[in-house]
Motif scaffolding. Structure first.
Motif, PDB file in Angstrom:
ATOM      1  N   LEU A 172       5.184  -6.521   1.621  1.00 31.75           N
ATOM      2  CA  LEU A 172       4.060  -7.334   0.439  1.00 31.75           C
ATOM      3  C   LEU A 172       5.075  -8.037  -0.310  1.00 31.75           C
ATOM      4  CD1 LEU A 172       1.435  -7.432  -1.221  1.00 31.75           C
ATOM      5  CD2 LEU A 172       1.990  -5.010  -1.880  1.00 31.75           C
ATOM      6  N   ASP A 173       6.033  -7.141  -0.433  1.00 36.45           N
ATOM      7  CA  ASP A 173       7.204  -8.183  -1.594  1.00 36.45           C
ATOM      8  C   ASP A 173       7.586  -8.929  -1.060  1.00 36.45           C
ATOM      9  OD1 ASP A 173       6.738  -5.381  -2.752  1.00 36.45           O
ATOM     10  OD2 ASP A 173       8.497  -4.546  -1.960  1.00 36.45           O
ATOM     11  N   HIS A 174       7.631  -8.720   0.408  1.00 44.23           N
ATOM     12  CA  HIS A 174       8.035 -10.497   1.197  1.00 44.23           C
ATOM     13  C   HIS A 174       7.317 -11.030   1.377  1.00 44.23           C
ATOM     14  CE1 HIS A 174      11.839  -9.387   2.035  1.00 44.23           C
ATOM     15  NE2 HIS A 174      12.017  -9.016   3.278  1.00 44.23           N
ATOM     16  N   GLY A 175       6.011 -11.500   0.408  1.00 43.71           N
ATOM     17  CA  GLY A 175       4.911 -12.029   0.615  1.00 43.71           C
ATOM     18  C   GLY A 175       4.047 -12.913   1.987  1.00 43.71           C
ATOM     19  N   ILE A 176       4.324 -11.395   3.198  1.00 45.94           N
ATOM     20  CA  ILE A 176       4.124 -10.874   4.546  1.00 45.94           C
ATOM     21  C   ILE A 176       3.045 -10.976   5.159  1.00 45.94           C
ATOM     22  CG2 ILE A 176       4.357 -10.422   7.139  1.00 45.94           C
ATOM     23  CD1 ILE A 176       6.786 -10.071   6.321  1.00 45.94           C
ATOM     24  N   VAL A 177       2.100  -9.964   4.345  1.00 45.73           N
ATOM     25  CA  VAL A 177       0.707  -9.706   3.618  1.00 45.73           C
ATOM     26  C   VAL A 177       0.265  -9.630   2.631  1.00 45.73           C
ATOM     27  CG1 VAL A 177       0.920  -7.890   5.249  1.00 45.73           C
ATOM     28  CG2 VAL A 177       1.704  -7.016   2.808  1.00 45.73           C
ATOM     29  N   SER A 178      -1.082 -10.817   2.010  1.00 41.75           N
ATOM     30  CA  SER A 178      -1.931 -10.562   0.703  1.00 41.75           C
ATOM     31  C   SER A 178      -2.334  -9.398   0.548  1.00 41.75           C
ATOM     32  CB  SER A 178      -3.020 -11.673   1.019  1.00 41.75           C
ATOM     33  OG  SER A 178      -3.650 -10.918   1.497  1.00 41.75           O
ATOM     34  N   ALA A 179      -2.373  -8.001   0.207  1.00 40.88           N
ATOM     35  CA  ALA A 179      -1.949  -6.854   0.165  1.00 40.88           C
ATOM     36  C   ALA A 179      -2.475  -5.821   0.992  1.00 40.88           C
ATOM     37  CB  ALA A 179      -4.104  -6.807  -0.221  1.00 40.88           C
ATOM     38  N   VAL A 180      -2.146  -4.770   0.293  1.00 42.32           N
ATOM     39  CA  VAL A 180      -2.460  -3.205   0.901  1.00 42.32           C
ATOM     40  C   VAL A 180      -2.950  -2.494   0.572  1.00 42.32           C
ATOM     41  CG1 VAL A 180      -0.334  -1.490   1.765  1.00 42.32           C
ATOM     42  CG2 VAL A 180       0.813  -3.004   1.102  1.00 42.32           C
ATOM     43  N   VAL A 181      -3.393  -1.562   1.641  1.00 42.16           N
ATOM     44  CA  VAL A 181      -4.384  -0.719   0.745  1.00 42.16           C
ATOM     45  C   VAL A 181      -4.438  -0.013   0.903  1.00 42.16           C
ATOM     46  CG1 VAL A 181      -5.977  -3.039  -0.400  1.00 42.16           C
ATOM     47  CG2 VAL A 181      -6.992  -1.636   2.410  1.00 42.16           C
ATOM     48  N   GLU A 182      -5.104   1.374   0.461  1.00 42.49           N
ATOM     49  CA  GLU A 182      -5.916   2.366   1.236  1.00 42.49           C
ATOM     50  C   GLU A 182      -5.981   1.962   2.319  1.00 42.49           C
ATOM     51  OE1 GLU A 182      -3.959   5.821   0.147  1.00 42.49           O
ATOM     52  OE2 GLU A 182      -3.696   4.793  -1.403  1.00 42.49           O
ATOM     53  N   PRO A 183      -5.620   3.812   3.610  1.00 42.32           N
ATOM     54  CA  PRO A 183      -6.337   3.136   5.000  1.00 42.32           C
ATOM     55  C   PRO A 183      -8.365   3.194   4.926  1.00 42.32           C
ATOM     56  CG  PRO A 183      -4.238   5.241   4.996  1.00 42.32           C
ATOM     57  CD  PRO A 183      -5.020   4.784   3.603  1.00 42.32           C
ATOM     58  N   ASP A 184      -8.254   3.922   4.667  1.00 44.77           N
ATOM     59  CA  ASP A 184      -9.835   4.142   5.026  1.00 44.77           C
ATOM     60  C   ASP A 184     -10.769   3.689   3.619  1.00 44.77           C
ATOM     61  OD1 ASP A 184      -9.071   5.122   2.054  1.00 44.77           O
ATOM     62  OD2 ASP A 184     -10.377   7.027   1.950  1.00 44.77           O
ATOM     63  N   GLU A 185     -10.632   2.223   3.354  1.00 43.20           N
ATOM     64  CA  GLU A 185     -10.511   1.262   2.487  1.00 43.20           C
ATOM     65  C   GLU A 185     -10.122  -0.443   2.973  1.00 43.20           C
ATOM     66  OE1 GLU A 185      -8.584   1.697  -1.604  1.00 43.20           O
ATOM     67  OE2 GLU A 185      -9.615   3.343  -1.812  1.00 43.20           O
ATOM     68  N   LEU A 186      -9.558   0.421   4.167  1.00 48.70           N
ATOM     69  CA  LEU A 186      -8.970  -1.146   5.476  1.00 48.70           C
ATOM     70  C   LEU A 186     -10.075  -2.212   5.206  1.00 48.70           C
ATOM     71  CD1 LEU A 186      -6.238  -2.980   5.355  1.00 48.70           C
ATOM     72  CD2 LEU A 186      -6.628  -2.012   7.978  1.00 48.70           C
ATOM     73  N   MET A 187     -10.932  -1.450   6.155  1.00 51.98           N
ATOM     74  CA  MET A 187     -12.162  -2.254   6.334  1.00 51.98           C
ATOM     75  C   MET A 187     -12.863  -2.881   6.029  1.00 51.98           C
ATOM     76  SD  MET A 187     -13.591  -3.910   9.198  1.00 51.98           S
ATOM     77  CE  MET A 187     -12.086  -3.155  10.701  1.00 51.98           C
ATOM     78  N   ALA A 188     -13.509  -1.760   4.401  1.00 50.91           N
ATOM     79  CA  ALA A 188     -13.926  -2.520   3.166  1.00 50.91           C
ATOM     80  C   ALA A 188     -13.855  -3.877   3.249  1.00 50.91           C
ATOM     81  CB  ALA A 188     -14.352  -1.208   2.528  1.00 50.91           C
ATOM     82  N   TYR A 189     -12.323  -3.676   2.685  1.00 48.91           N
ATOM     83  CA  TYR A 189     -11.654  -4.734   2.231  1.00 48.91           C
ATOM     84  C   TYR A 189     -11.604  -6.249   2.907  1.00 48.91           C
ATOM     85  CZ  TYR A 189      -7.429  -7.095  -0.260  1.00 48.91           C
ATOM     86  OH  TYR A 189      -7.192  -8.243  -1.253  1.00 48.91           O
ATOM     87  N   GLY A 190     -11.348  -5.791   4.045  1.00 45.55           N
ATOM     88  CA  GLY A 190     -11.465  -7.153   4.758  1.00 45.55           C
ATOM     89  C   GLY A 190     -13.210  -7.452   4.633  1.00 45.55           C
ATOM     90  N   ASN A 191     -13.929  -6.783   5.071  1.00 46.51           N
ATOM     91  CA  ASN A 191     -15.379  -7.456   4.841  1.00 46.51           C
ATOM     92  C   ASN A 191     -15.536  -7.829   3.334  1.00 46.51           C
ATOM     93  OD1 ASN A 191     -16.184  -6.035   7.192  1.00 46.51           O
ATOM     94  ND2 ASN A 191     -16.432  -5.171   6.543  1.00 46.51           N
ATOM     95  N   GLN A 192     -14.610  -6.905   2.123  1.00 46.43           N
ATOM     96  CA  GLN A 192     -15.481  -7.907   1.162  1.00 46.43           C
ATOM     97  C   GLN A 192     -14.853  -9.612   1.429  1.00 46.43           C
ATOM     98  OE1 GLN A 192     -17.249  -7.366  -1.655  1.00 46.43           O
ATOM     99  NE2 GLN A 192     -16.496  -8.933  -2.520  1.00 46.43           N
ATOM    100  N   LEU A 193     -13.521  -9.535   1.684  1.00 51.64           N
ATOM    101  CA  LEU A 193     -12.995 -10.647   1.595  1.00 51.64           C
ATOM    102  C   LEU A 193     -13.616 -11.600   2.403  1.00 51.64           C
ATOM    103  CD1 LEU A 193      -9.271 -10.542   2.721  1.00 51.64           C
ATOM    104  CD2 LEU A 193     -10.171 -11.693   1.039  1.00 51.64           C
ATOM    105  N   ALA A 194     -14.097 -11.238   3.424  1.00 55.34           N
ATOM    106  CA  ALA A 194     -15.312 -12.218   4.501  1.00 55.34           C
ATOM    107  C   ALA A 194     -16.669 -12.574   3.981  1.00 55.34           C
ATOM    108  CB  ALA A 194     -15.471 -11.765   5.925  1.00 55.34           C
TER     109      ALA A 194
END
Length: 248
Positions: A172-194
């Motif tokens: 995240l610091d290097h800008g490779i990923v746009s966000a870091v979230v808790e493992p159990d929130e990852l799919m919900a975060y992706g679905n919300q992005l979509a």
């Protein structure tokens, strides 16, 4: 099947489905991956692709333990040609690809994540180049193209020369990923992005992906603006025709 595909309302969620092998890529998976992304190129019903892994890993790269079995990658010792074609197909398919890195993304698995448009990582996930440690060069499958543009030359080369694992927070610091979230929130975060991305007009995501990729290569901003104007004009004309057909 080594891939699990869930389809709903313009979004395909593609899951690497070899959790017992940390989703390592064998011959069947390499075939399925290439067929899937090449098939998406002409598919106008799919607007967004979410890519993630079943179990505790995103993708551990080539399954080196499959050597000498029918599941071993067939082109050379590690089947790189089909993985190269898959990375190219991911960039050529018009749908934005969201990678949800739920665990280790190593070697070819890291290359697949980097070939997507948006990368979100779970806390505890690791990015591992791995190539040098298995006898390859450190810049396989196009990883150097994206990493040097995101991390900068020195940091990217240190990462690839050493194959040191990188934490999600450092990515995240290097800008490779746009966000870091808790493992159990990852799919919900992706679905919300979509869901948010689907608010765009029908062809807007495709045109935007094409022009964003072109922008990375354009030496002259004026050339980019001409491309954007042509794309926008074509996009507007298509939308007008579509609205007319819907009201007639």
């Amino acid at each position: 099947m080594t891939l699990k595909v869930e389809k709903s309302d313009g979004v395909w969620t593609v899951k690497f489905n070899r959790p017992e092998r940390m989703n390592a890529i064998n011959e069947p998976m390499s075939v399925e991956l290439l067929e899937l992304f090449e098939g998406l190129r002409r598919n106008e019903d799919v607007r967004i692709v979410i890519l993630t892994g079943e179990g505790r890993a995103f993708n551990a790269g080539a399954d080196l333990k499959a050597g000498g079995t029918p599941e071993a990658l067939r082109d050379g010792p590690r089947g790189d040609w089909r993985l190269r074609d898959t990375v190219k197909a991911m960039r050529a398919c018009p749908q934005p690809i969201i990678s949800l890195v739920n665990g280790a993304a190593a070697g070819g698995g890291l290359a697949l994540a980097l070939a997507s448009d948006i990368i979100v990582a779970a806390k505890g996930a690791l990015l591992v180049p791995a190539f040098i440690k298995i006898g390859l060069s450190g810049s396989e499958l196009g990883v150097s193209w994206r990493l040097q543009r995101t991390m900068g030359i020195s940091a990217a080369r240190e990462f690839l020369f050493t194959s040191r694992p990188m934490s999600a927070d450092k990515a995240l610091d290097h800008g490779i990923v746009s966000a870091v979230v808790e493992p159990d929130e990852l799919m919900a975060y992706g679905n919300q992005l979509a869901t948010e991305m689907l608010q765009a007009a029908p062809d807007a995501l495709r045109v935007t992906k094409r022009t964003l990729d072109a922008a990375l290569e354009m030496p002259d901003p004026a050339l980019l603006m001409e491309l954007e104007e042509r794309s926008q004009s074509s996009f507007v004309r298509r939308n007008i025709r579509q609205r007319k057909s819907e009201t007639s």
